[in-house]
Design a protein around this motif. Structure first.
Motif, PDB file in Angstrom:
ATOM      1  N   SER A  93      -2.894  -6.297   3.686  1.00  0.00           N
ATOM      2  CA  SER A  93      -3.175  -5.229   2.763  1.00  0.00           C
ATOM      3  C   SER A  93      -3.033  -3.651   3.510  1.00  0.00           C
ATOM      4  O   SER A  93      -3.277  -3.754   4.593  1.00  0.00           O
ATOM      5  N   HIS A  94      -2.914  -2.528   2.708  1.00  0.00           N
ATOM      6  CA  HIS A  94      -2.960  -1.450   3.405  1.00  0.00           C
ATOM      7  C   HIS A  94      -3.868   0.022   2.978  1.00  0.00           C
ATOM      8  O   HIS A  94      -3.615   1.082   3.305  1.00  0.00           O
ATOM      9  N   VAL A  95      -4.868  -0.703   2.141  1.00  0.00           N
ATOM     10  CA  VAL A  95      -5.954   0.497   1.639  1.00  0.00           C
ATOM     11  C   VAL A  95      -6.300   1.358   2.345  1.00  0.00           C
ATOM     12  O   VAL A  95      -6.496   1.310   3.711  1.00  0.00           O
ATOM     13  N   PRO A  96      -5.896   2.722   2.077  1.00  0.00           N
ATOM     14  CA  PRO A  96      -6.130   3.969   3.055  1.00  0.00           C
ATOM     15  C   PRO A  96      -7.582   4.097   3.519  1.00  0.00           C
ATOM     16  O   PRO A  96      -7.698   4.551   4.705  1.00  0.00           O
ATOM     17  N   ALA A  97      -8.465   3.510   2.762  1.00  0.00           N
ATOM     18  CA  ALA A  97     -10.053   3.804   3.262  1.00  0.00           C
ATOM     19  C   ALA A  97     -10.136   2.813   4.346  1.00  0.00           C
ATOM     20  O   ALA A  97     -11.382   3.193   5.284  1.00  0.00           O
ATOM     21  N   ASP A 131       5.887   3.815   0.936  1.00  0.00           N
ATOM     22  CA  ASP A 131       5.440   5.001   1.298  1.00  0.00           C
ATOM     23  C   ASP A 131       4.927   5.554  -0.036  1.00  0.00           C
ATOM     24  O   ASP A 131       5.210   5.140  -1.216  1.00  0.00           O
ATOM     25  N   HIS A 132       3.783   6.345  -0.154  1.00  0.00           N
ATOM     26  CA  HIS A 132       3.075   7.007  -1.191  1.00  0.00           C
ATOM     27  C   HIS A 132       3.290   8.389  -1.529  1.00  0.00           C
ATOM     28  O   HIS A 132       2.331   9.505  -1.223  1.00  0.00           O
ATOM     29  N   ALA A 133       4.589   8.757  -1.703  1.00  0.00           N
ATOM     30  CA  ALA A 133       4.837  10.169  -1.895  1.00  0.00           C
ATOM     31  C   ALA A 133       4.403  11.069  -0.638  1.00  0.00           C
ATOM     32  O   ALA A 133       4.139  12.231  -0.664  1.00  0.00           O
ATOM     33  N   ASP A 147       3.247   6.763   6.315  1.00  0.00           N
ATOM     34  CA  ASP A 147       1.800   7.087   5.807  1.00  0.00           C
ATOM     35  C   ASP A 147       0.903   5.744   5.940  1.00  0.00           C
ATOM     36  O   ASP A 147       1.379   4.851   6.639  1.00  0.00           O
ATOM     37  N   HIS A 148      -0.181   5.744   5.281  1.00  0.00           N
ATOM     38  CA  HIS A 148      -1.322   4.699   5.501  1.00  0.00           C
ATOM     39  C   HIS A 148      -0.497   3.398   5.205  1.00  0.00           C
ATOM     40  O   HIS A 148      -0.958   2.239   5.614  1.00  0.00           O
ATOM     41  N   GLY A 149       0.420   3.282   4.327  1.00  0.00           N
ATOM     42  CA  GLY A 149       1.055   2.208   3.933  1.00  0.00           C
ATOM     43  C   GLY A 149       1.650   1.329   5.183  1.00  0.00           C
ATOM     44  O   GLY A 149       1.777   0.168   5.257  1.00  0.00           O
ATOM     45  N   SER A 159      -3.985  -7.868  -5.324  1.00  0.00           N
ATOM     46  CA  SER A 159      -4.315  -7.369  -6.781  1.00  0.00           C
ATOM     47  C   SER A 159      -5.300  -5.973  -6.658  1.00  0.00           C
ATOM     48  O   SER A 159      -6.219  -5.859  -5.814  1.00  0.00           O
ATOM     49  N   HIS A 160      -4.601  -4.920  -7.340  1.00  0.00           N
ATOM     50  CA  HIS A 160      -5.678  -3.729  -7.578  1.00  0.00           C
ATOM     51  C   HIS A 160      -4.926  -2.801  -8.374  1.00  0.00           C
ATOM     52  O   HIS A 160      -3.849  -2.806  -8.810  1.00  0.00           O
ATOM     53  N   GLN A 161      -5.699  -1.787  -9.113  1.00  0.00           N
ATOM     54  CA  GLN A 161      -5.191  -0.921  -9.877  1.00  0.00           C
ATOM     55  C   GLN A 161      -6.297   0.242  -9.773  1.00  0.00           C
ATOM     56  O   GLN A 161      -7.417   0.131  -9.854  1.00  0.00           O
ATOM     57  N   ILE A 162      -5.562   1.404  -9.347  1.00  0.00           N
ATOM     58  CA  ILE A 162      -6.288   2.665  -9.222  1.00  0.00           C
ATOM     59  C   ILE A 162      -6.730   3.603  -9.985  1.00  0.00           C
ATOM     60  O   ILE A 162      -7.208   4.712  -9.894  1.00  0.00           O
ATOM     61  N   SER A 163      -5.864   3.342 -11.288  1.00  0.00           N
ATOM     62  CA  SER A 163      -6.024   4.522 -12.318  1.00  0.00           C
ATOM     63  C   SER A 163      -6.094   3.749 -13.722  1.00  0.00           C
ATOM     64  O   SER A 163      -5.822   2.789 -13.992  1.00  0.00           O
ATOM     65  N   ILE A 193       1.664  -4.681  -8.004  1.00  0.00           N
ATOM     66  CA  ILE A 193       3.333  -5.037  -7.639  1.00  0.00           C
ATOM     67  C   ILE A 193       3.835  -4.495  -6.063  1.00  0.00           C
ATOM     68  O   ILE A 193       4.781  -5.139  -5.745  1.00  0.00           O
ATOM     69  N   GLU A 194       2.745  -4.059  -5.267  1.00  0.00           N
ATOM     70  CA  GLU A 194       3.095  -3.773  -3.942  1.00  0.00           C
ATOM     71  C   GLU A 194       3.330  -5.305  -3.369  1.00  0.00           C
ATOM     72  O   GLU A 194       3.907  -5.470  -2.266  1.00  0.00           O
ATOM     73  N   MET A 195       2.935  -6.201  -4.076  1.00  0.00           N
ATOM     74  CA  MET A 195       2.946  -7.674  -3.545  1.00  0.00           C
ATOM     75  C   MET A 195       4.468  -7.936  -3.440  1.00  0.00           C
ATOM     76  O   MET A 195       4.737  -9.079  -2.496  1.00  0.00           O
ATOM     77  N   ALA A 230     -11.809  -3.899  -0.768  1.00  0.00           N
ATOM     78  CA  ALA A 230     -11.972  -2.644   0.006  1.00  0.00           C
ATOM     79  C   ALA A 230     -11.588  -1.607  -0.790  1.00  0.00           C
ATOM     80  O   ALA A 230     -10.479  -1.534  -1.313  1.00  0.00           O
ATOM     81  N   SER A 231     -12.203  -0.518  -1.012  1.00  0.00           N
ATOM     82  CA  SER A 231     -12.191   0.343  -1.902  1.00  0.00           C
ATOM     83  C   SER A 231     -11.916  -0.173  -3.471  1.00  0.00           C
ATOM     84  O   SER A 231     -12.717  -0.924  -3.870  1.00  0.00           O
ATOM     85  N   ASN A 232     -10.714   0.026  -3.775  1.00  0.00           N
ATOM     86  CA  ASN A 232     -10.476  -0.839  -5.078  1.00  0.00           C
ATOM     87  C   ASN A 232      -9.684  -1.956  -5.190  1.00  0.00           C
ATOM     88  O   ASN A 232      -9.152  -2.445  -6.301  1.00  0.00           O
ATOM     89  N   THR A 233      -9.604  -2.533  -3.902  1.00  0.00           N
ATOM     90  CA  THR A 233      -8.623  -3.360  -3.604  1.00  0.00           C
ATOM     91  C   THR A 233      -8.828  -4.749  -3.158  1.00  0.00           C
ATOM     92  O   THR A 233      -9.878  -4.875  -2.277  1.00  0.00           O
ATOM     93  N   ALA A 234      -8.365  -5.753  -3.307  1.00  0.00           N
ATOM     94  CA  ALA A 234      -8.549  -7.080  -2.752  1.00  0.00           C
ATOM     95  C   ALA A 234      -7.720  -7.059  -1.626  1.00  0.00           C
ATOM     96  O   ALA A 234      -6.557  -6.934  -1.535  1.00  0.00           O
TER      97      ALA A 234
HETATM   98  C1  DHB Z   1      -6.196   2.205  -2.842  1.00  0.00           C
HETATM   99  C2  DHB Z   1      -5.165   1.283  -2.639  1.00  0.00           C
HETATM  100  C3  DHB Z   1      -3.917   1.417  -2.271  1.00  0.00           C
HETATM  101  O1  DHB Z   1      -2.859   0.631  -2.190  1.00  0.00           O
HETATM  102  C4  DHB Z   1      -3.314   2.890  -2.265  1.00  0.00           C
HETATM  103  O2  DHB Z   1      -2.163   3.189  -2.051  1.00  0.00           O
HETATM  104  C5  DHB Z   1      -4.408   3.923  -2.581  1.00  0.00           C
HETATM  105  C6  DHB Z   1      -5.875   3.517  -2.742  1.00  0.00           C
HETATM  106  C7  DHB Z   1      -7.677   1.801  -3.004  1.00  0.00           C
HETATM  107  O3  DHB Z   1      -7.974   0.719  -3.193  1.00  0.00           O
HETATM  108  O4  DHB Z   1      -8.206   2.659  -2.979  1.00  0.00           O
END
Ligand code: DHB
Ligand code: FE
Length: 305
Positions: free
Chosen positions: A11-15, A58-60, A124-126, A195-199, A242-244, A269-273
């Protein structure tokens, strides 16, 4: 000839990057996450790859809504860390491998996968977060342990590539690597997820059952995964789940049957598994005589010291 010795999912969670950069890895919340990568970092030190191909998104940062390549291969000599809004991460510039990257571009494009070639790109963090998870913290003025070929995949704007397309691209990448004359030991990363959804109303969604089944199938039955439509990822794993699909490029580049070396899963970790797996190619044995001897020598030396 070059060979892919193993595939790594992470995974690549920025936090996670922020926790490393701000010295928080010993805090209990983060220790739980980082404890899952101690063995992997040891594995990586032993494996000593000559090159890593890192499939990431890449995240923009390098791209934006103005330019959305589906698959973009980094052929540059170096890739600086991007400024994602609070300054570039304090990590070294990522050194590329232009010769192997150009060879992959040629082979894969002539095999009818229309890659975009990037001769200048920030990452980026990705990309840098999975690198830290597998290579550990690396001082900004030092060097990452091996050159990296970035492969950016669009999973941010609809339509991302299908899982099947990703898997087949992985196969084409493997063919490209194996037609490169130099004896290189290559690892390939699939990153992002799980799995994650951030918004939106479902922000915070995590589906561990789905994630674990994904890891099981990735290891033993990847053909099952390549049939999953986008809408199922969205529904079951959240909008960012969908990143998967990027993990399927990594899996496509491996043998049909692989050895699962290691697996780790923790929530959240943050919003992400956070998911992680190391899959070793059985066919690596053919090319690894020299490496095995080097590893045996290193083991003896470690015992002596
Ligand atoms: C988070 C996860 C991501 O994949 C991302 O690009 C940005 C934020 C999160 O869990 O906070
Ligand atoms: Fe992301």
């Amino acid at each position: 000839m070059a060979r892919i010795i193993a595939g790594i999912g992470a995974s690549h969670v920025p936090a996670i990057g922020a926790a490393i950069d701000n010295g928080k890895t010993e805090e209990p919340y983060w220790k739980r996450v980082f404890s899952g990568f101690v063995k992997s970092q040891e594995w990586m030190r032993q494996a000593k790859p000559d090159v890593a191909i890192i499939v990431y998104n890449d995240h923009a940062s390098a791209f934006s809504v103005e330019m959305i390549p589906t698959f973009a291969l980094g052929c540059a000599a170096e890739f600086p860390p991007a400024d994602e809004g609070w300054g570039p991460r304090p990590v070294p510039v990522v050194e590329g491998h232009p010769a192997l990257a150009s060879h992959i571009a040629q082979s894969v494009i002539l095999d009818e996968f229309d890659l975009t070639i990037c001769n200048k790109m920030e990452v980026d963090h990705g990309m840098t977060v999975p690198m830290n998870l597998l290579f550990g913290k690396v001082d900004k003025d030092s060097h990452w342990p091996c050159p990296v070929i970035p492969l950016a995949v669009n999973v941010v704007m609809y339509p991302p590539p299908t899982g099947h397309r990703c898997y087949m691209l992985g196969k084409a990448i493997r063919k490209a690597v194996e037609s490169y004359p130099e004896d290189l030991r290559v690892v390939i990363f699939g990153t992002g997820g799980l799995s994650h959804q951030i918004s939106g109303p479902r922000a915070g969604l995590i589906n561990s059952k789905w994630d674990k089944a994904f890891l099981d199938n990735l290891s033993k039955n990847p053909k099952k995964l390549i049939k999953i439509p986008h809408v199922d990822y969205m529904r079951e794993a959240g909008a960012e789940g969908i990143e998967m699909v990027m993990w399927l490029i990594m899996r496509g580049a491996l043998d049909d049957k692989v050895d699962e070396v290691y697996r780790f899963y923790t929530v959240p970790a943050s919003n992400t598994a956070v998911g992680h797996i190391i899959l070793a190619n059985r066919s690596r044995a053919k090319a690894s005589g020299k490496h095995k001897r080097a590893a045996a020598r290193a083991k003896v030396e470690r015992k002596r010291s």
